[in-house]
Enzyme design. Structure first.
Site, mmCIF file in Angstrom:
data_model
loop_
_atom_site.group_PDB
_atom_site.id
_atom_site.type_symbol
_atom_site.label_atom_id
_atom_site.label_comp_id
_atom_site.label_asym_id
_atom_site.label_seq_id
_atom_site.Cartn_x
_atom_site.Cartn_y
_atom_site.Cartn_z
ATOM 1 C CG ASP A 1 -3.800 1.952 -3.608
ATOM 2 O OD1 ASP A 1 -3.335 2.589 -4.581
ATOM 3 O OD2 ASP A 1 -4.604 2.452 -2.787
ATOM 4 C CE1 TYR B 1 -3.332 2.781 0.288
ATOM 5 C CE2 TYR B 1 -2.942 2.870 2.644
ATOM 6 C CZ TYR B 1 -3.551 3.369 1.517
ATOM 7 O OH TYR B 1 -4.375 4.459 1.616
#
Length: 260
Positions: free
Chosen positions: A150, A109
């Site tokens: 992400d 992330y």
């Protein structure tokens, strides 16, 4: 072998959706981001009841990553190397046994970096430098790997419905995109772009301003593969339909099919 990535945007809020998607997709390994939960509070029992294995690297209130898999990992590493003072839970990797040998899979992330004029943007760039160093090391070790998650980076103008809307955003800054290109220049392969050149291929639609019905999306969830693993790709898909479910995440899963 199916490897998936999904920014779940709060695992407790999306638990029903996660369970439904896991039942339908049946990934061998699913990389989750932004679980927004400490390890002890992760809804483990509900997921394990369906036969899944779970590894988490959580943080209270925000961030947090997880790996959900059909079989246990051979080993697990928590955190991104290169800064022992970094307390943000953003990186979790595991090693799995396959018929083609061991494969390393990471759920990441990457920092958002906004607002650009604050310390958050330099932190994002330093984190990307550390990710590049880790990728270099893994390439030298010659174990096939997937860096999935992400990335909070819009690599190219075609990765946004309206790229001009993002000119002042950390996701589309020249420095962010250059750091992403440096990763690619190591020899990594962007799995989705290697298998499709379709326009309007997005993984994120904001909750605001009717972005979803207008298909005003961006592509920021990426799966970067080591060269030897990219040769085994059979396809990549985006489970866009999940965005239309009740109480959805603003991201949708990306699923990679690897010949096993």
């Amino acid at each position: 072998m199916l490897v998936a990535t999904w920014n779940i945007n709060g695992v407790k809020a999306r638990l029903d959706a996660l369970l439904q998607w896991l039942d339908e997709c049946q990934p061998d390994v699913a990389c989750l981001q932004e679980i927004k939960s400490v390890d002890e509070a992760f809804p483990r029992s509900e997921i394990e009841a369906r036969g899944w294995q779970i590894e988490t690297h959580g943080q209270k209130g925000f961030n947090g990553v997880a790996l959900v898999s059909k079989t246990p990992a051979l080993s697990i590493e928590r955190g991104l190397a290169g800064d022992e003072t970094d307390e943000q839970a953003r990186f979790l990797s595991g090693l799995w046994s396959t018929s083609r040998g061991p494969i390393r899979i990471a759920s990441l992330y990457l920092p958002n970096g906004n607002p650009v004029g604050t310390d958050k943007f330099p932190y994002k760039l330093r984190w990307m430098e550390r990710l590049e160093s880790t990728a270099r090391q893994w390439l030298a070790e010659e174990t096939p790997f997937v860096l999935a998650g992400d990335y909070n980076v819009i690599p190219q103008p075609e990765d946004a419905k309206n790229a001009a809307d993002w000119l002042g955003d950390a996701l589309y800054q020249p420095e962010s995109r250059a750091a992403y290109r440096r990763l690619m220049n190591l020899g990594l392969v962007d799995a989705l772009r290697a298998t499709t050149d379709r326009a309007q291929t997005y993984t994120f639609w904001d909750y605001q301003a009717g972005a979803w019905p207008k298909n005003n999306g961006i592509r920021i969830d990426h799966m970067l593969l080591s060269p030897e693993l990219s040769a085994a790709m059979k396809g990549v898909r985006i489970d866009k339909y999940v965005r239309a479910w009740e109480k959805p995440s603003d991201h949708v899963p990306v699923v990679l099919n690897i010949e096993d």
